[in-house]
Each structure stands twice: as C-alpha cells, then as structure tokens.
Design an enzyme around this catalytic site. Structure first.
Site, PDB file in Angstrom:
ATOM      1  N   TYR A   1     -16.186  25.098  20.910  1.00 50.18           N
ATOM      2  CA  TYR A   1     -15.369  23.891  20.754  1.00 50.18           C
ATOM      3  C   TYR A   1     -14.490  24.046  19.515  1.00 50.18           C
ATOM      4  O   TYR A   1     -14.967  24.441  18.445  1.00 50.18           O
ATOM      5  CB  TYR A   1     -16.262  22.656  20.579  1.00 50.18           C
TER       6      TYR A   1
ATOM      7  N   GLU B   1      -7.445  19.267  20.859  1.00 46.11           N
ATOM      8  CA  GLU B   1      -8.781  19.778  21.138  1.00 46.11           C
ATOM      9  C   GLU B   1      -8.734  20.881  22.185  1.00 46.11           C
ATOM     10  O   GLU B   1      -8.025  20.763  23.176  1.00 46.11           O
ATOM     11  CB  GLU B   1      -9.594  18.586  21.676  1.00 46.11           C
TER      12      GLU B   1
END
Ligand code: GDP
Ligand code: MN
Length: 382
Positions: free
Chosen positions: A101, A189
C-alpha cells in the site's frame, strides 16, 4: 471531487508512475474489443467512486477476450455501495508476486500531506490501521520542500529489501508525490503497488480525491468530473446549493451555517447519538431549499430522526418553518422531526409550525437530546 481509477491512472502516468495501459468500455462488446487489442489476459474493473470493488465482485480476471466480454457483462449494471456501474476499465493482467500500500493523504492534525506505506497491501488500509497500526509507516511531508530523495528512499526501504526493487519504488514515491501536488489532491493512493513475477514495480490501482477549491485553476482536472457517477444525494445537494456530507449515523441533521452544523454534530455525539450527515442549508434559505434538504436526508435509509437546528439571522425562521410544512406535505418523511429555531421571525415560525402540528423548541441541548432519543439512542450525556 472524486475521480475514477482510469482518470487517476492518467494523472499518475503523466508524472511517471509505472502503470499498465488500459481503456474504458461502456458495453461488453467494447470490453471484448479492447481485450483483443491488448492481447492476453486482462482485468475488467468497475469504474465507480468507491473502493472495495474487488470484494464486491467488481474486479475480474479474464484470460482472453471472450472472458473479458463475460466479465464486463456481469460487472456493468451492478451496484457497488449504492453506485451503478456504467463503465469498466480493461487493462492487461499483471502477475503479482507481492502487494503493498502506498498513499498520501492531507492530514489535518499535522497540517501536512502525510505519506503512508505498508507492506500489507491489497486490503483496506483502514482495516490495517485498526488492527495492525505498526504495519503502516507514516511520514509527514513539509510542503515547502516536497518529498526529498532520501525520504523517497526510506519509504521504499520500509517496503522492500532488494535494492533494485527499492530503487524502482523510490521513483514511484517521488512521482506519486509530484502528481498529488500537481493535481491539488487531498488523497492519492496506490493499493496495491505490486512487484510482478519479473521484479518490476507497478501500480495496478489508483485513487485520487481532488480539492474542490483548486478546481478553478485546474480545468483539465475539473473536466474529469463525472456527473452521472456521483452519489445522487450529493449531486442533488449541489444543485440545490446545499453543503451535504453523508455520514454513518442515524440522526439526520439540517442546520444553517457550517459552524452551527459542526457544533450540532458534536452535540449529537455528546448526547450519545450518531449524526447521519452534515448538512448546511446556507444563508437566506427559501422553502425550496428546505424541501430539497428533507428529500436528501430522508433518502438515506439509516436516518431514524431528523434534527432541525436553525439560527435565524439572514435566514428567516418563518421561511424554514414554511419549508418544513411544505416538504412534509409533499413527501412522506416517515421519521420523527425535532425542531429548534431561534432568531429572526422566530415567533412567526413557531406559530406556523404549531398550527401544522409540529413542536418547536428554542434550546439547543434540549432539541439535540430529543432527536437522539427519537432515533432510539443516547443514554444521556457522556
Ligand atoms: P479495489 O478492490 O477497488 O481496491 O480494486 P483493486 O484494483 O485494488 O483490485 C482488487 C484486487 O484484485 C487487487 O488487490 C488484486 O489482488 C486483484 N487484482 C487487480 N488487478 C490485478 C491484476 O492485474 N492481476 C492479478 N493477478 N490480480 C489483480
Ligand atoms: Mn485497490
């Protein structure tokens, strides 16, 4: 403003983030054609303003063009978190060796963009943050200097040991920050950032939120607004000139002024309730605005009571009262209402409401407690 994954991919790509190519389809036949053009296995991905598409069945691997058609057939028209899927992205499938991530979010507490990376990729970062917060490396960035090269390296080292992988990942960190800044994003993101079977670092998902206040100077990004993909309630609120933000609770709030709306939500929480929304009907409200506000609030199935908190300055209490009477005659509210009005034309407002069978209160604590109780919550103050 929310943008789609395929749009976020374009922005990230422009700034040098390695992302596989892909195209958007509105029909299964188009998806098949794109898959054929790309050749080999593809992924068909729902394009909606929501995360967690994988879990909802909105991301499907397809070994060939015929399978891509089938995947698109099942994904187009489905609903993910209440949003209808009208478009799919078709992109070459990657062979995933590991998922990480990587994200940047504007953090109010530190008043800076904060870089967050975690080797626990692919899954909800909120879940990782809740269950395993040590698995997330956080790095506040000084916007005056941007992401410095050694910071990009240290973020990459938080994810990988192999130096060649670290070198690639550090470049991704720099490019993502550049894109975040250039697009005036509040969130950028990549989840997951993968290393594929050949050791290549790739972004295979992208999510960005753009600061509405910056759109006036970013025409290319403003043009990415997809009206038909927006949450119907948010769109309706914008058209009516209301500021509306849906939340998870069950006390629907209808307030004038952002400050009072925030204070009202605080008080709802204080008395043990959960606000269902932030809603500011603004100054000089006419009855139509109140009608729109009530329609938006009651469209939320979670709402169990409605709380009006109006401080009449420019806003006239009698206008709001008329709006409430009109709205409740036009639509079936279906939940109890607690009303507090004070200020300009308060007496007139109380008369209008009482003539129409409503109670009107003047005390803010009392009305909030009442609304919380009507929603079935709150064992008194915390
Ligand atoms: P999200 O669920 O909305 O975040 O959508 P993602 O794009 O992140 O996809 C969800 C999951 O599908 C990823 O975490 C991967 O595990 C899987 N996935 C997505 N793209 C690919 C791909 O190209 N190849 C493989 N093998 N899996 C993929
Ligand atoms: Mn994802």
């Amino acid at each position: 403003m929310n943008i789609h994954e395929y749009q976020a991919r374009e922005i990230l790509r422009e700034h040098g983030v390695p992302i596989p190519p892909g195209k958007v389809a509105r029909t299964a036949a188009e998806a098949e054609a794109i898959a054929r053009e790309l050749g080999g296995a593809v992924v068909v991905k729902a394009q909606v303003h929501a995360g967690g598409r994988g879990k909802a069945g909105g991301v499907k691997l397809a070994p060939d063009a015929a399978a891509a058609r089938e995947a698109a057939e099942s994904i187009l028209g489905m609903e993910i978190k209440g949003l209808l899927v009208r478009k799919v992205l078709v992109t070459p499938a990657a062979d995933i060796a590991s998922e990480a991530y990587v994200g940047i979010v504007l953090d109010r507490a530190s008043q800076r963009p904060v870089y967050m990376v975690s080797s626990e990729g692919g899954i909800d970062i909120e879940e990782v943050a809740a269950t395993n917060p040590e698995a997330i490396t956080r790095l506040p960035i000084d916007p005056r200097y941007g992401l410095l090269p050694h910071q990009a390296m240290s973020l990459a080292f938080a994810l990988y040991d192999d130096f060649e992988t670290v070198r690639q990942a550090a470049k991704v960190m720099a490019s993502l920050y550049e894109a975040y800044e250039a697009a005036s994003a509040t969130l950028a993101e990549i989840n997951p950032l993968i290393v594929d079977e050949d050791g290549v670092v790739l972004a295979i998902d992208a999510k960005m939120n753009i600061d509405d206040n910056a759109l006036f100077r970013l025409p290319d990004i403003e043009a990415m607004r997809d009206l038909e993909a927006e949450d119907p309630a948010e769109k309706k609120a914008r058209d009516a000139g209301l500021s509306y933000i849906p939340l998870d609770g069950d006390v629907g709030c209808c307030v004038n002024g952002a400050g009072l709306a925030m204070a009202t939500m605080d008080l709802v929480k204080y008395y043990g309730g959960e606000p269902a929304n932030f809603l500011d009907i603004g100054g000089s409200s006419n009855p139509d605005k109140v009608v729109a506000a009530l329609e938006i609030i009651t469209a939320d199935q979670n709402v169990k009571s409605i709380l009006f908190n109006i401080f009449g300055g420019i806003t006239r209490c009698d206008d709001v009262a008329n709006g409430i009477v009109e709205a409740t005659s036009r639509i079936d509210i279906g939940v109890p209402i607690a009303i507090r009005l004070t200020g300009t034309n308060e007496d007139e407002a109380v008369r209008i409401l009482e003539e129409n069978g409503f109670n009107a209160m003047t005390d803010m604590d009392a009305v909030v407690q009442r609304a919380v109780a009507l929603a079935g919550g709150g064992e008194g103050a915390r």
